[in-house]
Design a protein around this motif. Structure first.
Motif, PDB file in Angstrom:
ATOM      1  N   GLN A   1     -53.401  17.396  59.779  1.00 59.13           N
ATOM      2  CA  GLN A   1     -54.662  17.284  59.052  1.00 59.13           C
ATOM      3  C   GLN A   1     -54.642  18.118  57.774  1.00 59.13           C
ATOM      4  O   GLN A   1     -55.192  17.707  56.751  1.00 59.13           O
ATOM      5  CB  GLN A   1     -55.833  17.711  59.942  1.00 59.13           C
ATOM      6  N   GLU A   2     -54.015  19.276  57.815  1.00 54.94           N
ATOM      7  CA  GLU A   2     -53.926  20.105  56.613  1.00 54.94           C
ATOM      8  C   GLU A   2     -53.194  19.360  55.497  1.00 54.94           C
ATOM      9  O   GLU A   2     -53.626  19.368  54.335  1.00 54.94           O
ATOM     10  CB  GLU A   2     -53.205  21.407  56.938  1.00 54.94           C
TER      11      GLU A   2
ATOM     12  N   ASN B   1     -55.313  16.212  54.152  1.00 54.83           N
ATOM     13  CA  ASN B   1     -56.338  16.512  53.151  1.00 54.83           C
ATOM     14  C   ASN B   1     -55.732  16.590  51.755  1.00 54.83           C
ATOM     15  O   ASN B   1     -56.307  16.082  50.779  1.00 54.83           O
ATOM     16  CB  ASN B   1     -57.043  17.824  53.497  1.00 54.83           C
TER      17      ASN B   1
ATOM     18  N   GLU C   1     -54.537  12.961  50.629  1.00 54.22           N
ATOM     19  CA  GLU C   1     -55.688  12.095  50.360  1.00 54.22           C
ATOM     20  C   GLU C   1     -56.342  12.447  49.035  1.00 54.22           C
ATOM     21  O   GLU C   1     -56.636  11.562  48.216  1.00 54.22           O
ATOM     22  CB  GLU C   1     -56.688  12.203  51.507  1.00 54.22           C
ATOM     23  N   GLN C   2     -56.578  13.730  48.805  1.00 53.33           N
ATOM     24  CA  GLN C   2     -57.211  14.146  47.548  1.00 53.33           C
ATOM     25  C   GLN C   2     -56.336  13.801  46.349  1.00 53.33           C
ATOM     26  O   GLN C   2     -56.839  13.364  45.303  1.00 53.33           O
ATOM     27  CB  GLN C   2     -57.496  15.647  47.594  1.00 53.33           C
TER      28      GLN C   2
ATOM     29  N   ALA D   1     -64.873   8.882  54.895  1.00 50.89           N
ATOM     30  CA  ALA D   1     -64.655  10.224  55.439  1.00 50.89           C
ATOM     31  C   ALA D   1     -65.146  10.363  56.878  1.00 50.89           C
ATOM     32  O   ALA D   1     -64.590  11.144  57.657  1.00 50.89           O
ATOM     33  CB  ALA D   1     -65.341  11.258  54.557  1.00 50.89           C
TER      34      ALA D   1
END
Length: 413
Positions: free
Chosen positions: A305-306, A309, A312-313, A328
């Motif tokens: 998940q880190e 993020n 994705e950004q 989201a």
């Protein structure tokens, strides 16, 4: 993770090691198959080198192979939270799905309906479409929303009827990463007494799975997607499994789960599967293997998940990128499908391979119904980057640098 760092974890994957003769690849192709953990390799080598045999013999290597299959079922049962007698192995998920579909033929008639989805890999579509065609049954599709890349579950009351006998749905998309609200689908399916088949091939590497809690009838996955060898795995609820007629040799066992395992199984792959599950277990904590596996999967998800993020950004910030990503508030795996304007997907992935030694995949990834609906085929399909627990922030940063370089040199001349 129970490993002190990702770098320490990476030492369990020989394919990641740099040598004088070989620059290591950067593997972003996890959705197509992860690299194999050392524990899986060791399990296979041990079985092969210490003596192989077929089942049911009086001699030592055969007795050991009998025990190996039982150990494999127990390990999978702890990973998926099912009974060992509900676990059957096969060549791969697709072959198992076709075999189970053929067996379910006696339950389906021309008046019945089978429901599949527009989001899924064809391995959880075509076995059931083929079954419907053979029996003269009707096929219905749960549509994918072209804006949210998720299934339109508001249509379930109209799609599921008293004629619905089987529903096949993926737990997570191998393209967009969308995690489907399976509970809502199963709840509606059970209202009309339909069987539910879940494709969890893409979900198992990223999410803790609870077969009993899901309440589905069949769950399918593949070990090569979670750090093991190529072997298919099915979990079939014993209430269905026991009455499931299968095509088999007359002298072969009639009991579950053996009756679905036609012919001699890939014993060395089962040994590797046990090793792969052991790798996940070592990441977790708890007093039972099930607890350690669940904890291990949660730690994998947290690490991924880190990185998710960050990726994705980054992709959302590039104007030339069209990212096919659910909103989201929708759960997703660390899997990203995107296209670049006026660019064939293969041109991008080949450039990354040649310039960055980076493994990034392209195509429709057998989610061909969604690919056609979203119009990506003329561009060679999607570009897909998928993360695994051995991926690092440095690798993600290198991907970012590479994509910016490709855009600046190829698209912004």
């Amino acid at each position: 993770m129970s490993y002190n760092s990702v770098q320490q974890l990476r030492t369990d994957f020989p394919a990641l090691r740099e040598t004088e003769q070989r620059k290591p690849f950067i593997f972003f192709d996890g959705p197509g198959g992860t690299q194999m953990a050392q524990q899986a390799i060791d399990g296979m080598l041990t079985y092969i080198t210490e003596g192989m045999a077929n089942l049911h013999g009086a001699f030592g290597t055969s007795v050991k192979t009998d025990a190996l299959l039982e150990d494999g079922r127990k390990a999978v049962a702890d990973l998926l939270n099912c009974s060992p007698r509900e676990v059957a192995f096969g060549q791969n998920m697709t072959s198992l799905a076709f075999s189970i579909a053929r067996s379910l033929g006696s339950f389906i008639s021309a008046q019945d309906e089978i429901v599949v989805t527009e989001l899924d890999h064809r391995a959880n579509v075509d076995p059931w479409v083929t079954l419907a065609r053979d029996k003269g049954a009707t096929v219905k599709y749960i549509p994918v929303n072209p804006s949210t890349y998720s299934l339109e579950l508001e249509h379930l009351p109209e799609i599921f009827t008293e004629k619905t006998k089987l529903v096949a749905v993926g737990l997570s998309s191998n393209v967009t990463g969308t995690v489907t609200n399976i509970a809502k689908i199963i709840s509606r399916a059970k209202e009309v007494n339909a069987l539910v088949v879940i494709d969890a091939v893409h979900a198992v590497p990223h999410l803790p799975i609870d077969f009993k809690q899901l309440g589905c009838d069949v769950l399918l996955c593949s070990a090569y997607k979670f750090f093991g060898p190529h072997i298919g795995i099915s979990a079939i609820a014993s209430s269905l499994f026991e009455k499931l007629p299968v095509y088999k040799l007359a002298p072969a066992p009639q009991e579950i789960p053996d009756k679905l395992e036609t012919g001699t199984q890939n014993h060395e792959a089962i040994a590797g599967l046990i090793g792969a599950i052991s790798f996940i277990e070592q990441l977790g904590e708890g007093t039972t293997r099930r607890e350690r596996l669940t904890s291990g999967m949660e730690r994998i998800a947290a690490h991924e998940q880190e990185l998710t993020n960050r990726v994705e950004q980054f992709l959302m910030s590039i104007t030339e990128v069209k990212l096919y990503r659910a909103p989201a508030d929708t759960p997703k795996t660390p899997t990203f499908a995107f296209t670049l304007e006026n660019t064939n997907a293969r041109e991008v992935t080949q450039w990354f391979a040649e310039n960055y030694n980076m493994c990034i995949a392209d195509g429709h990834f057998y989610a061909s119904t969604m690919a056609e609906k979203l119009g990506v085929n003329p561009m060679g399909g999607w570009i897909r980057i998928g993360l695994a627990p051995y991926n690092t922030l440095e690798e993600v940063e290198l991907f970012e640098r590479g994509l910016q370089e490709f855009i600046s040199t190829k698209l912004r001349k």
